[in-house]
Motif scaffolding. Structure first.
Motif, mmCIF file in Angstrom:
data_model
loop_
_atom_site.group_PDB
_atom_site.id
_atom_site.type_symbol
_atom_site.label_atom_id
_atom_site.label_comp_id
_atom_site.label_asym_id
_atom_site.label_seq_id
_atom_site.Cartn_x
_atom_site.Cartn_y
_atom_site.Cartn_z
ATOM 1 N N ALA A 192 -1.540 -10.461 -12.352
ATOM 2 C CA ALA A 192 -2.177 -10.694 -11.049
ATOM 3 C C ALA A 192 -1.405 -9.982 -9.941
ATOM 4 C CB ALA A 192 -2.268 -12.188 -10.763
ATOM 5 N N LEU A 193 -0.090 -10.019 -9.995
ATOM 6 C CA LEU A 193 0.726 -9.338 -8.981
ATOM 7 C C LEU A 193 0.509 -7.823 -9.056
ATOM 8 C CD1 LEU A 193 4.021 -11.399 -9.380
ATOM 9 C CD2 LEU A 193 2.514 -11.394 -7.375
ATOM 10 N N ARG A 194 0.415 -7.288 -10.267
ATOM 11 C CA ARG A 194 0.142 -5.853 -10.431
ATOM 12 C C ARG A 194 -1.232 -5.495 -9.878
ATOM 13 N NH1 ARG A 194 0.167 -4.638 -16.184
ATOM 14 N NH2 ARG A 194 -0.511 -2.607 -15.447
ATOM 15 N N ALA A 195 -2.224 -6.336 -10.141
ATOM 16 C CA ALA A 195 -3.584 -6.075 -9.651
ATOM 17 C C ALA A 195 -3.628 -6.032 -8.129
ATOM 18 C CB ALA A 195 -4.540 -7.137 -10.183
ATOM 19 N N ASP A 196 -2.747 -6.799 -7.490
ATOM 20 C CA ASP A 196 -2.681 -6.817 -6.032
ATOM 21 C C ASP A 196 -1.738 -5.751 -5.463
ATOM 22 O OD1 ASP A 196 -4.473 -8.880 -5.991
ATOM 23 O OD2 ASP A 196 -2.967 -10.446 -5.686
ATOM 24 N N GLY A 197 -1.129 -4.946 -6.323
ATOM 25 C CA GLY A 197 -0.266 -3.861 -5.862
ATOM 26 C C GLY A 197 1.119 -4.291 -5.411
ATOM 27 N N VAL A 198 1.529 -5.476 -5.779
ATOM 28 C CA VAL A 198 2.845 -5.971 -5.362
ATOM 29 C C VAL A 198 3.953 -5.373 -6.220
ATOM 30 C CG1 VAL A 198 4.243 -8.048 -5.056
ATOM 31 C CG2 VAL A 198 1.824 -8.087 -4.474
ATOM 32 N N CYS A 199 3.651 -5.129 -7.489
ATOM 33 C CA CYS A 199 4.593 -4.473 -8.390
ATOM 34 C C CYS A 199 3.779 -3.585 -9.321
ATOM 35 C CB CYS A 199 5.434 -5.482 -9.163
ATOM 36 S SG CYS A 199 4.494 -6.586 -10.238
ATOM 37 N N GLU A 200 4.462 -2.786 -10.113
ATOM 38 C CA GLU A 200 3.740 -1.909 -11.016
ATOM 39 C C GLU A 200 4.461 -1.798 -12.350
ATOM 40 O OE1 GLU A 200 4.915 2.524 -9.744
ATOM 41 O OE2 GLU A 200 3.809 1.411 -8.204
ATOM 42 N N LEU A 201 3.726 -1.317 -13.332
ATOM 43 C CA LEU A 201 4.244 -1.135 -14.677
ATOM 44 C C LEU A 201 4.428 0.360 -14.894
ATOM 45 C CD1 LEU A 201 4.873 -2.835 -17.234
ATOM 46 C CD2 LEU A 201 2.572 -2.290 -18.006
ATOM 47 N N ARG A 202 5.654 0.756 -15.225
ATOM 48 C CA ARG A 202 5.949 2.158 -15.526
ATOM 49 C C ARG A 202 6.671 2.214 -16.857
ATOM 50 N NH1 ARG A 202 8.561 4.826 -10.117
ATOM 51 N NH2 ARG A 202 6.767 4.535 -8.746
ATOM 52 N N LYS A 203 6.090 2.917 -17.798
ATOM 53 C CA LYS A 203 6.682 3.074 -19.123
ATOM 54 C C LYS A 203 7.063 1.726 -19.733
ATOM 55 C CE LYS A 203 8.403 7.664 -18.093
ATOM 56 N NZ LYS A 203 9.552 8.540 -17.984
ATOM 57 N N GLY A 204 6.203 0.741 -19.573
ATOM 58 C CA GLY A 204 6.417 -0.564 -20.163
ATOM 59 C C GLY A 204 7.370 -1.471 -19.414
ATOM 60 N N SER A 205 7.838 -1.050 -18.238
ATOM 61 C CA SER A 205 8.781 -1.851 -17.454
ATOM 62 C C SER A 205 8.225 -2.146 -16.073
ATOM 63 C CB SER A 205 10.108 -1.114 -17.302
ATOM 64 O OG SER A 205 10.709 -0.921 -18.557
ATOM 65 N N LEU A 206 8.573 -3.310 -15.555
ATOM 66 C CA LEU A 206 8.107 -3.721 -14.230
ATOM 67 C C LEU A 206 9.026 -3.179 -13.141
ATOM 68 C CD1 LEU A 206 7.402 -7.450 -15.025
ATOM 69 C CD2 LEU A 206 5.711 -5.660 -14.616
ATOM 70 N N LEU A 207 8.409 -2.727 -12.061
ATOM 71 C CA LEU A 207 9.168 -2.219 -10.921
ATOM 72 C C LEU A 207 8.519 -2.641 -9.620
ATOM 73 C CD1 LEU A 207 9.812 1.472 -11.978
ATOM 74 C CD2 LEU A 207 11.510 -0.336 -11.875
ATOM 75 N N ILE A 208 9.355 -2.933 -8.655
ATOM 76 C CA ILE A 208 8.935 -3.004 -7.261
ATOM 77 C C ILE A 208 9.430 -1.689 -6.680
ATOM 78 C CG2 ILE A 208 9.187 -4.162 -5.049
ATOM 79 C CD1 ILE A 208 9.875 -6.718 -6.640
ATOM 80 N N THR A 209 8.520 -0.806 -6.339
ATOM 81 C CA THR A 209 8.916 0.527 -5.884
ATOM 82 C C THR A 209 9.472 0.474 -4.461
ATOM 83 O OG1 THR A 209 6.763 1.068 -4.954
ATOM 84 C CG2 THR A 209 7.114 1.591 -7.300
#
Length: 122
Positions: free
Chosen positions: A98-115
């Motif tokens: 849900a947080l990813r869908a709202d753009g709060v964090c993202e998944l890069r190469k299988g890992s979570l990041l707050i850019t």
């Protein structure tokens, strides 16, 4: 023994910058929790922030603020976040989705990041 001189001043400035950046991020996401989300979401975001940016050095913080690509946040897995919070994996996985869908964090190469861009978002 306390440090004196330029290195002590430089260290204090770095700590202040990191504290300011972290405080701004925390307050922005506290607003998300208060208005739209659960306390669990806030805890997940704080754990993710700590994992991604908890080991920054002073020069990394400066690069982050200046928008340079020198900063490499430490990636986090859903499992690591779930374990650190002592929450069920499935709960954290669903909340992160849900947080990813709202753009709060993202998944890069299988890992979570707050850019860095997400850290500085208004």
């Amino acid at each position: 023994m306390p440090l004196n001189g330029p290195s002590a001043i430089s260290e204090r400035v770095g700590v202040r910058v990191a504290a300011r950046l972290g405080t701004t991020f925390f307050l922005q996401h506290l607003q998300i929790v208060r208005d739209q989300r659960s306390l669990v979401d806030g805890l997940i975001l704080l754990a993710l922030f700590q994992t991604n940016y908890g080991r920054l050095r002073e020069e990394d913080v400066r690069a982050l603020i200046e928008g340079e690509s020198a900063v490499a946040p430490t990636p986090a897995s859903v499992n690591a976040i779930a374990q650190s919070l002592k929450l069920p994996y499935e709960t954290v996985r669903k909340r992160v989705a849900a947080l990813r869908a709202d753009g709060v964090c993202e998944l890069r190469k299988g890992s979570l990041l707050i850019t860095p861009a997400q850290l500085q978002a208004d």
